[in-house]
Write a protein that holds these residues in place. Structure first.
Motif, PDB file in Angstrom:
ATOM      1  N   UNK A 121      -8.046   2.783  -8.158  1.00  0.00           N
ATOM      2  CA  UNK A 121      -7.309   3.200  -6.964  1.00  0.00           C
ATOM      3  C   UNK A 121      -5.967   3.818  -7.350  1.00  0.00           C
ATOM      4  N   UNK A 122      -5.284   3.202  -8.330  1.00  0.00           N
ATOM      5  CA  UNK A 122      -4.005   3.744  -8.779  1.00  0.00           C
ATOM      6  C   UNK A 122      -4.183   5.180  -9.254  1.00  0.00           C
ATOM      7  N   UNK A 123      -5.235   5.382 -10.027  1.00  0.00           N
ATOM      8  CA  UNK A 123      -5.432   6.700 -10.605  1.00  0.00           C
ATOM      9  C   UNK A 123      -5.868   7.714  -9.550  1.00  0.00           C
ATOM     10  N   UNK A 124      -6.585   7.262  -8.520  1.00  0.00           N
ATOM     11  CA  UNK A 124      -7.164   8.178  -7.545  1.00  0.00           C
ATOM     12  C   UNK A 124      -6.122   8.845  -6.664  1.00  0.00           C
ATOM     13  N   UNK A 125      -4.931   8.241  -6.585  1.00  0.00           N
ATOM     14  CA  UNK A 125      -3.915   8.814  -5.715  1.00  0.00           C
ATOM     15  C   UNK A 125      -4.051   8.353  -4.272  1.00  0.00           C
ATOM     16  N   UNK A 140      -8.482 -15.730  -0.014  1.00  0.00           N
ATOM     17  CA  UNK A 140      -8.413 -15.215  -1.377  1.00  0.00           C
ATOM     18  C   UNK A 140      -9.274 -13.964  -1.539  1.00  0.00           C
ATOM     19  N   UNK A 141     -10.454 -13.999  -0.951  1.00  0.00           N
ATOM     20  CA  UNK A 141     -11.321 -12.816  -1.021  1.00  0.00           C
ATOM     21  C   UNK A 141     -10.646 -11.634  -0.324  1.00  0.00           C
ATOM     22  N   UNK A 142     -10.045 -11.889   0.819  1.00  0.00           N
ATOM     23  CA  UNK A 142      -9.372 -10.817   1.554  1.00  0.00           C
ATOM     24  C   UNK A 142      -8.211 -10.253   0.748  1.00  0.00           C
ATOM     25  N   UNK A 143      -7.436 -11.160   0.196  1.00  0.00           N
ATOM     26  CA  UNK A 143      -6.280 -10.734  -0.585  1.00  0.00           C
ATOM     27  C   UNK A 143      -6.714  -9.784  -1.696  1.00  0.00           C
ATOM     28  N   UNK A 144      -7.803 -10.154  -2.370  1.00  0.00           N
ATOM     29  CA  UNK A 144      -8.252  -9.334  -3.484  1.00  0.00           C
ATOM     30  C   UNK A 144      -8.861  -8.020  -3.010  1.00  0.00           C
ATOM     31  N   UNK A 145      -9.342  -8.050  -1.784  1.00  0.00           N
ATOM     32  CA  UNK A 145      -9.924  -6.845  -1.219  1.00  0.00           C
ATOM     33  C   UNK A 145      -8.822  -5.858  -0.823  1.00  0.00           C
ATOM     34  N   UNK A 146      -7.745  -6.390  -0.252  1.00  0.00           N
ATOM     35  CA  UNK A 146      -6.729  -5.548   0.380  1.00  0.00           C
ATOM     36  C   UNK A 146      -5.537  -5.236  -0.521  1.00  0.00           C
ATOM     37  N   UNK A 147      -5.062  -6.244  -1.260  1.00  0.00           N
ATOM     38  CA  UNK A 147      -3.797  -6.053  -1.966  1.00  0.00           C
ATOM     39  C   UNK A 147      -3.786  -4.943  -3.013  1.00  0.00           C
ATOM     40  N   UNK A 148      -4.894  -4.718  -3.754  1.00  0.00           N
ATOM     41  CA  UNK A 148      -4.835  -3.604  -4.694  1.00  0.00           C
ATOM     42  C   UNK A 148      -4.544  -2.269  -3.993  1.00  0.00           C
ATOM     43  N   UNK A 149      -4.982  -2.149  -2.739  1.00  0.00           N
ATOM     44  CA  UNK A 149      -4.712  -0.926  -1.982  1.00  0.00           C
ATOM     45  C   UNK A 149      -3.287  -0.924  -1.439  1.00  0.00           C
ATOM     46  N   UNK A 150      -2.825  -2.126  -1.052  1.00  0.00           N
ATOM     47  CA  UNK A 150      -1.567  -2.224  -0.325  1.00  0.00           C
ATOM     48  C   UNK A 150      -0.346  -2.303  -1.235  1.00  0.00           C
ATOM     49  N   UNK A 210     -14.554 -22.053  -9.162  1.00  0.00           N
ATOM     50  CA  UNK A 210     -13.598 -21.071  -9.662  1.00  0.00           C
ATOM     51  C   UNK A 210     -14.282 -19.745  -9.958  1.00  0.00           C
ATOM     52  N   UNK A 211     -15.515 -19.818 -10.463  1.00  0.00           N
ATOM     53  CA  UNK A 211     -16.217 -18.595 -10.878  1.00  0.00           C
ATOM     54  C   UNK A 211     -16.408 -17.650  -9.704  1.00  0.00           C
ATOM     55  N   UNK A 212     -16.674 -18.230  -8.515  1.00  0.00           N
ATOM     56  CA  UNK A 212     -16.872 -17.386  -7.341  1.00  0.00           C
ATOM     57  C   UNK A 212     -15.643 -16.518  -7.108  1.00  0.00           C
ATOM     58  N   UNK A 213     -14.460 -17.080  -7.375  1.00  0.00           N
ATOM     59  CA  UNK A 213     -13.231 -16.305  -7.192  1.00  0.00           C
ATOM     60  C   UNK A 213     -12.970 -15.392  -8.381  1.00  0.00           C
ATOM     61  N   UNK A 214     -13.207 -15.922  -9.591  1.00  0.00           N
ATOM     62  CA  UNK A 214     -12.885 -15.142 -10.795  1.00  0.00           C
ATOM     63  C   UNK A 214     -13.624 -13.808 -10.849  1.00  0.00           C
ATOM     64  N   UNK A 215     -14.898 -13.812 -10.451  1.00  0.00           N
ATOM     65  CA  UNK A 215     -15.659 -12.557 -10.502  1.00  0.00           C
ATOM     66  C   UNK A 215     -15.063 -11.545  -9.538  1.00  0.00           C
ATOM     67  N   UNK A 216     -14.615 -12.041  -8.379  1.00  0.00           N
ATOM     68  CA  UNK A 216     -13.982 -11.128  -7.422  1.00  0.00           C
ATOM     69  C   UNK A 216     -12.674 -10.600  -7.996  1.00  0.00           C
ATOM     70  N   UNK A 217     -11.910 -11.493  -8.636  1.00  0.00           N
ATOM     71  CA  UNK A 217     -10.652 -11.057  -9.238  1.00  0.00           C
ATOM     72  C   UNK A 217     -10.912  -9.946 -10.244  1.00  0.00           C
ATOM     73  N   UNK A 218     -11.897 -10.176 -11.121  1.00  0.00           N
ATOM     74  CA  UNK A 218     -12.168  -9.208 -12.184  1.00  0.00           C
ATOM     75  C   UNK A 218     -12.520  -7.846 -11.610  1.00  0.00           C
ATOM     76  N   UNK A 219     -13.407  -7.824 -10.621  1.00  0.00           N
ATOM     77  CA  UNK A 219     -13.815  -6.536 -10.072  1.00  0.00           C
ATOM     78  C   UNK A 219     -12.717  -5.934  -9.203  1.00  0.00           C
ATOM     79  N   UNK A 220     -11.929  -6.798  -8.545  1.00  0.00           N
ATOM     80  CA  UNK A 220     -10.824  -6.273  -7.731  1.00  0.00           C
ATOM     81  C   UNK A 220      -9.800  -5.579  -8.612  1.00  0.00           C
ATOM     82  N   UNK A 221      -9.517  -6.171  -9.774  1.00  0.00           N
ATOM     83  CA  UNK A 221      -8.564  -5.541 -10.673  1.00  0.00           C
ATOM     84  C   UNK A 221      -9.117  -4.228 -11.214  1.00  0.00           C
ATOM     85  N   UNK A 222     -10.415  -4.190 -11.499  1.00  0.00           N
ATOM     86  CA  UNK A 222     -11.027  -2.947 -11.979  1.00  0.00           C
ATOM     87  C   UNK A 222     -10.944  -1.874 -10.899  1.00  0.00           C
TER      88      UNK A 222
END
Ligand code: NA
Ligand code: NA
Lengths: 188, 428, 315
Positions: free
Chosen positions: B290-294, B331-341, B273-285
């Motif tokens: 990204x939201x603020x950057x416009x 899951x890694x892809x989702x976290x990589x792409x979805x914050x942008x999409x 789980x930790x392998x995913x959780x760390x990605x989640x945490x940084x993806x959310x950050x």
């Protein structure tokens, strides 16, 4: 001169401490969840309202501690396609670069994480639920976890620079959800 | 700044850096570049991890680790086998059914391929099935589970895009079943054509006895689904109950590991789980920045300026996902792409619930798409077969998957009917 | 000329919310009247920070201005939870304003300056009356809440009230409420008419309301002390002056929005029950014996409690 075998046996001991601690935190989190669900239906008058909050704190601590194991086993998810294609000596130095970035990032997290902990202690920050949990304990998981990772990355960096072995240190995807020490079950 | 972002992002990815580091470094660099105090990155990570919904993720991962090491996975396969004896190519059919069942808890198709593959591929080869077929059917069937609830991918999608998780779970059921039925029929046809072996039909008494023995393996999906849709527990509680029941069933019933090993099994589950959780945490950050950057506004503007239609947009996403599927898990892809999409969907008139299924389905195709896909690598390592052989086996399923994707994309009712029927139409 | 000073302000409610409208107006006026010396940027809908995180963000210089509800800073400034004292149960806006626009409010402002290093702009801005809303269980009195899972906006004071009436308290930040409601994290919530309308919570299944005005909710407008000290005295005067000048209008708008929201909710078939003044007084009386121990549990400073009690000599 560093005594590598003594160091290795210490690390083995350290690994097992991490492992047991994380297992304990996880079991505890599961118990709290069970307590909440049963409590809500069995004794609604005494049901606890903050179980999910406690689960968060326990799980985050467990996750942060165990993350250093992932560094050691190369279990952090990463796209290693390019690394596999590169000549082995080039890949080695790309890995050195990766370790350096990791040390800087994790080191930064230790630094800023500590400052968050300090601030939380300074202003007596507690959670806004009725548990009023001291938040610095939760925040502390970040500098501790990234600190453990920093140590592992430094060890890895030293390995890549001073003790490189092209045979065993090839980059490759390690499936992060492999469970150790258990055989593949057989069909009946 | 947008260009700096993309250069850094793809540069670090190419260097084979762990995803959480790529995301974290990008977040920190861009936080800094836009004049924020860096402590904000650490604080955002702490804030975003402090979410009880997010905790469903490590708990579900733990449940799947218990199932794999506790003998539940094997029990599922045996259960499916009891009733499919006497049918030609039954081991292939068993694979489809048990992958669907297993993935219904596991939520990761790579993990499903690994768990089911290590049991079923050797069994099929032993019974004289072509190796490429054995690998293909396992590789493809694992992808069903990502859309059948509970699904880690859909859970995370819900967290990143702020959609109702139970609604997403319901949305996945019919598309998942469609895929399972299509695969099932294909395997039946293929087995008949190539004269695959028939497993012996067992006597009724033995079948009943084995079914009873297999039933506890179904407790986990039942607990989760009844718990959530009966309104008894939250998604997080359901995840915890899934972990607890699978632990107890493993320990007390199938005895896949001794109770003295419990702490280790739990720790191993948390490590996954930790392998995913760390990605989640940084993806959310990163998403926060990204939201603020416009950047999302610029992306929308770009698609509007170039008069991209909905389907062109979806096609572009599809290509992007195929490329990423070469080296990353869903899951890694989702976290990589979805914050942008995520911020782009509504302006383009795309329903986020419908898109969740299109997205995960696309991802699955990327995973088994030749010449390179992560699932292909995993399968080739199970029996040390060359990738080309895996591709050969997976190919017909790939075609079926693409047909399913077309149906899912152009018949939104297939996805939307069930959640709308149960919860009423969403209003946003 | 010097670079203009940038004020980043973060709110977690939508642009149509009364608090957002107030800040849109205030920041525009401030920018215009500063003659280009101050620039402002408003981040809405929690895109930058949730209110729960914003006070801390201000302390870390991530934003210069914030307006968190009193309930989200109770973890750092316990006195902000004073709104939950039984003596304030079911009071009118005027009664509450009289308390917090004066000495009690000043005491809390001083705590905010000390703990959060935030300069309070002036009088606090209203959200409005907080009531109970439920999805499945009809609400006719405080007894109907018994056994329900009740969401509150934060602070141990609200959790106390839920437990007092036999409910199970849950704290969920506003932006997550619609999602959590649909996921069954809770079936009842404490909120205001206007908040329910902005999130269209009838879609999430809200059907009943018990409008007991259990407390009057206020947001506390503040600017980071670090930033404040960079301002010249005339700019400082401008910052507080414009706020003071406009706060009566902002409060009036909020009150209007709440009244209008009730009509909207009723139009969406939400059933309202309004307890009588006698009922409110009786319920308050029932809570009063716990006030002293509650004040201790909430870590309220004795001075604040004394000042609030003094406002209601008959209680
Ligand atoms: Na699934
Ligand atoms: Na691919």
């Amino acid at each position: 001169m560093l005594n590598r075998s003594k160091l290795q046996s210490f690390m083995k001991f350290w690994d097992s401490i991490e492992q047991k601690l994380v297992g304990f935190l996880g079991i505890f989190a599961l118990a709290v969840a069970l307590w909440q669900v049963i409590g809500r239906y069995a004794t609604p008058d005494h049901a606890i309202s903050f179980a999910e909050e406690i689960i968060v704190y326990l799980m985050i601590w467990a996750v942060m501690i165990v993350s250093s194991q992932l560094v050691k086993r190369d279990g952090h998810v990463r796209p290693d396609l390019v690394l596999r294609i590169l000549p082995i000596q080039v890949a080695r130095w790309v890995e050195v670069f990766n370790c350096l970035v990791a040390i800087i990032f994790c080191g930064g997290m230790v630094w800023y994480g500590s400052s968050i902990v300090e601030t939380a202690i300074m202003i007596d920050e507690v959670s806004s639920s009725d548990l009023q949990f001291p938040m610095w304990i939760y925040y502390l998981a970040l500098p501790v976890g990234t600190g453990l990772m920093t140590v592992r990355y430094i060890a890895k960096l030293i390995d890549y620079i001073a003790f490189y072995d092209a045979g065993t240190m090839k980059p490759g995807h390690v499936l992060h959800d492999n469970v150790d020490g258990l055989e593949t079950p057989k069909l009946n | 700044m947008g260009y700096l972002f993309f250069a850094l992002f793809f540069g670090l990815l190419a260097a084979g850096m762990p995803i959480f580091l790529v995301l974290g470094t990008c977040a920190a660099a861009l936080f800094f570049a836009s004049g924020h105090e860096l402590v904000g990155v650490a604080q955002t990570i702490c804030n975003d991890m402090n979410s009880s919904t997010l905790m469903a993720l490590p708990l579900f991962v733990m449940a799947s680790a218990f199932m794999r090491s506790g003998g539940i996975a094997t029990a599922l396969v045996n259960l499916a086998g009891v009733w499919l004896g006497g049918v030609r190519g039954s081991l292939g059919l068993i694979t489809v059914v048990s992958c669907t069942l297993f993935a219904a808890i596991c939520g990761s198709s790579v993990a499903t391929a690994l768990a089911m593959g290590s049991i079923l591929v050797p069994a099929m080869i032993e019974r004289g099935y072509p190796r490429s077929f054995a690998l293909g059917v396992v590789g493809a069937s694992g992808t069903i589970g990502i859309v059948v609830p509970p699904s880690l991918a859909l859970l995370l999608y819900g967290i990143v895009t702020e959609q109702s998780v139970p609604r997403l779970f319901l949305a996945g059921i019919l598309p998942g079943l469609l895929q399972a039925v299509v695969f099932f029929l294909w395997v039946m046809y293929y087995a008949r054509k190539h004269n695959f072996p028939i497993e012996p039909k067992r006597p009724v008494a033995e079948r009943v006895q084995m079914t009873i023995r297999g039933l506890p393996s179904l407790i986990v999906p039942v607990v989760v689904l009844v718990g959530i849709y009966g309104g008894f527990v939250t998604v997080t509680e359901a995840a915890a109950l899934a972990a607890i029941t699978s632990l107890l069933v493993s320990l007390l019933f199938y005895k896949g590991f001794r109770w003295t090993k419990t702490l280790d099994v739990v720790a191993d589950g948390i490590r996954s789980a930790a392998a995913i959780m760390l990605i989640v945490a940084t993806a959310l950050a990163l998403g926060h920045w990204v939201t603020e950057s416009g950047i999302p506004e610029k992306l929308v503007q770009f698609t509007v300026d170039h008069e991209f239609s909905r389907w062109q947009f979806l096609l572009a996403i599809n290509v992007l996902l195929l490329v990423i599927g070469c080296f990353l898990e869903v899951i890694a892809t989702l976290l990589l792409i979805m914050p942008l999409l995520a911020p782009v969907l509504k302006p383009l008139g795309i329903d986020p619930v419908h898109f969740s299924i299109i997205f995960t389905h696309n991802m699955e195709i990327g995973l088994i798409h030749p010449p390179v896909g992560l699932n292909l690598f995993v399968l080739s390592t199970i029996v040390a077969a060359p990738i080309s052989e895996v591709i050969k086996g997976v190919f017909p399923f790939l075609v079926l998957l693409i047909i399913c994707l077309g149906i899912i994309t152009y018949v939104p009712e297939l996805t939307m009917w069930l959640p709308n029927y149960v919860f009423g139409p969403a209003t946003h | 000329a010097d670079e203009p000073l940038l004020i980043r302000c973060s709110l977690d409610t939508a642009p149509s919310h009364g608090r957002n409208k107030a800040f849109q107006d205030y920041l525009a006026k401030l920018e215009a009247q500063s003659g280009g010396r101050i620039k402002t940027k408003l981040y809405e809908s929690g895109q930058l920070f949730k209110d729960l995180e914003v006070a801390k963000a201000m302390l870390q210089n991530q934003v210069e201005m914030a307006c968190p509800g009193s309930w989200v800073i109770t973890g750092i400034v316990p006195d902000a939870d004073a709104f939950q004292l039984p003596v304030l149960y079911g009071r009118t806006a005027d009664e509450v304003h009289k308390i917090f626009d004066n000495e009690a409010g000043k005491l809390i402002n001083a705590k905010i300056a000390e703990k959060l290093r935030g300069q309070v702009l002036g009088p606090w801005i209203d959200l409005g009356y907080e009531n109970w809303y439920s999805t499945k269980t009809p609400l006719t009195s405080l007894d109907s809440v018994k056994g329900l899972k009740v969401r509150n906006s934060g602070g141990p004071g609200q959790a106390w009230r839920a437990k007092f009436v036999g409910a199970i308290p849950n704290t969920t930040a506003w932006p997550s409420v619609p999602l959590s409601l649909s996921q069954g994290v809770f079936d009842t919530l404490v909120s205001t008419n206007e908040s329910l309308v902005t999130a269209q919570l009838w879609d999430a299944g809200v059907k009943y309301a018990y409008e007991d005005h259990q407390f009057f909710a206020m947001y506390i407008p503040m600017i980071s002390t670090t930033f404040w000290s960079k301002l010249t005295p005339d700019l400082q005067k401008l910052v507080t002056g414009i706020w003071a000048e406009n706060i009566p209008t902002y409060r009036a708008h909020m009150a209007e929005a709440q009244t209008k929201a009730r009509t909207t909710l009723e139009a969406h078939n939400i059933k309202f029950v309004d307890p009588s003044a006698e009922q409110l007084a009786a319920d308050r009386k029932r809570m009063m014996p716990e006030q002293e121990s509650l004040a201790k549990e909430l870590k309220l400073s004795p001075d604040v409690v004394k000042l609030i009690n003094a406002g209601f000599p008959s209680a």
